[in-house]
Design a protein around this motif. Structure first.
Motif, PDB file in Angstrom:
ATOM      1  N   MET A   1       0.843  -1.188   0.000  1.00 14.75           N
ATOM      2  CA  MET A   1       0.000   0.000   0.000  1.00 14.75           C
ATOM      3  C   MET A   1       0.884   1.246   0.000  1.00 14.75           C
ATOM      4  N   LYS A   2       0.584   2.181  -0.874  1.00 12.97           N
ATOM      5  CA  LYS A   2       1.383   3.400  -0.988  1.00 12.97           C
ATOM      6  C   LYS A   2       1.088   4.363   0.151  1.00 12.97           C
ATOM      7  N   SER A   3       2.147   5.001   0.640  1.00  7.42           N
ATOM      8  CA  SER A   3       1.971   6.017   1.675  1.00  7.42           C
ATOM      9  C   SER A   3       1.555   7.333   1.026  1.00  7.42           C
ATOM     10  N   LYS A   4       1.140   8.300   1.871  1.00  5.58           N
ATOM     11  CA  LYS A   4       0.767   9.627   1.363  1.00  5.58           C
ATOM     12  C   LYS A   4       1.931  10.253   0.603  1.00  5.58           C
ATOM     13  N   LEU A   5       3.143  10.103   1.158  1.00  7.43           N
ATOM     14  CA  LEU A   5       4.329  10.678   0.529  1.00  7.43           C
ATOM     15  C   LEU A   5       4.570  10.068  -0.841  1.00  7.43           C
ATOM     16  N   ASP A   6       4.473   8.746  -0.956  1.00  5.08           N
ATOM     17  CA  ASP A   6       4.676   8.080  -2.245  1.00  5.08           C
ATOM     18  C   ASP A   6       3.657   8.554  -3.280  1.00  5.08           C
ATOM     19  N   LYS A   7       2.407   8.721  -2.857  1.00  5.62           N
ATOM     20  CA  LYS A   7       1.367   9.198  -3.774  1.00  5.62           C
ATOM     21  C   LYS A   7       1.663  10.623  -4.225  1.00  5.62           C
ATOM     22  N   MET A   8       2.082  11.467  -3.276  1.00  6.26           N
ATOM     23  CA  MET A   8       2.386  12.852  -3.599  1.00  6.26           C
ATOM     24  C   MET A   8       3.557  12.931  -4.585  1.00  6.26           C
ATOM     25  N   LEU A   9       4.606  12.147  -4.348  1.00  8.28           N
ATOM     26  CA  LEU A   9       5.775  12.156  -5.239  1.00  8.28           C
ATOM     27  C   LEU A   9       5.439  11.622  -6.628  1.00  8.28           C
ATOM     28  N   SER A  10       4.584  10.599  -6.713  1.00  7.46           N
ATOM     29  CA  SER A  10       4.236  10.057  -8.030  1.00  7.46           C
ATOM     30  C   SER A  10       3.293  10.984  -8.797  1.00  7.46           C
ATOM     31  N   ASN A  11       2.438  11.734  -8.096  1.00  7.87           N
ATOM     32  CA  ASN A  11       1.509  12.661  -8.761  1.00  7.87           C
ATOM     33  C   ASN A  11       2.182  13.949  -9.213  1.00  7.87           C
TER      34      ASN A  11
END
Length: 91
Positions: A1-11
């Motif tokens: 499961m992706k963390s908030k940080l991972d989602k922010m960096l990928s977006n």
């Protein structure tokens, strides 16, 4: 499961995340209803800036994790590179 940080960096492709950086300088000044914070980190000449509604405990000498992106700012007719901090966490 992706963390908030991972989602922010990928977006947001231009975001950079640094972990465990040491703060060598931290200044705070009032700008209207905000407090403008400027930090300098070890090994980097560019200032890192962020705003908060209140003053922050002094970060000088602490290690932090930061998420930021590069931006240019015009000062006295010169363009300088700054880092706009999106997220900062002390540990």
């Amino acid at each position: 499961m992706k963390s908030k940080l991972d989602k922010m960096l990928s977006n947001h492709g231009k975001l950079v995340h640094s972990e465990g950086v040491k703060i060598v300088s931290h200044t705070q000044r009032d700008v209207e209803e905000w407090v403008q914070h400027t930090v300098m980190i070890e090994g980097c000449d560019a200032p890192f800036k962020f705003r908060r509604p209140k003053k922050f405990r002094c970060l000088k000498g602490n290690r932090v994790n930061m998420t930021y992106y590069a931006e240019t700012e015009k000062v006295a007719g010169f363009e300088i590179e700054i880092m706009k901090v999106v997220r900062i966490k002390r540990f």
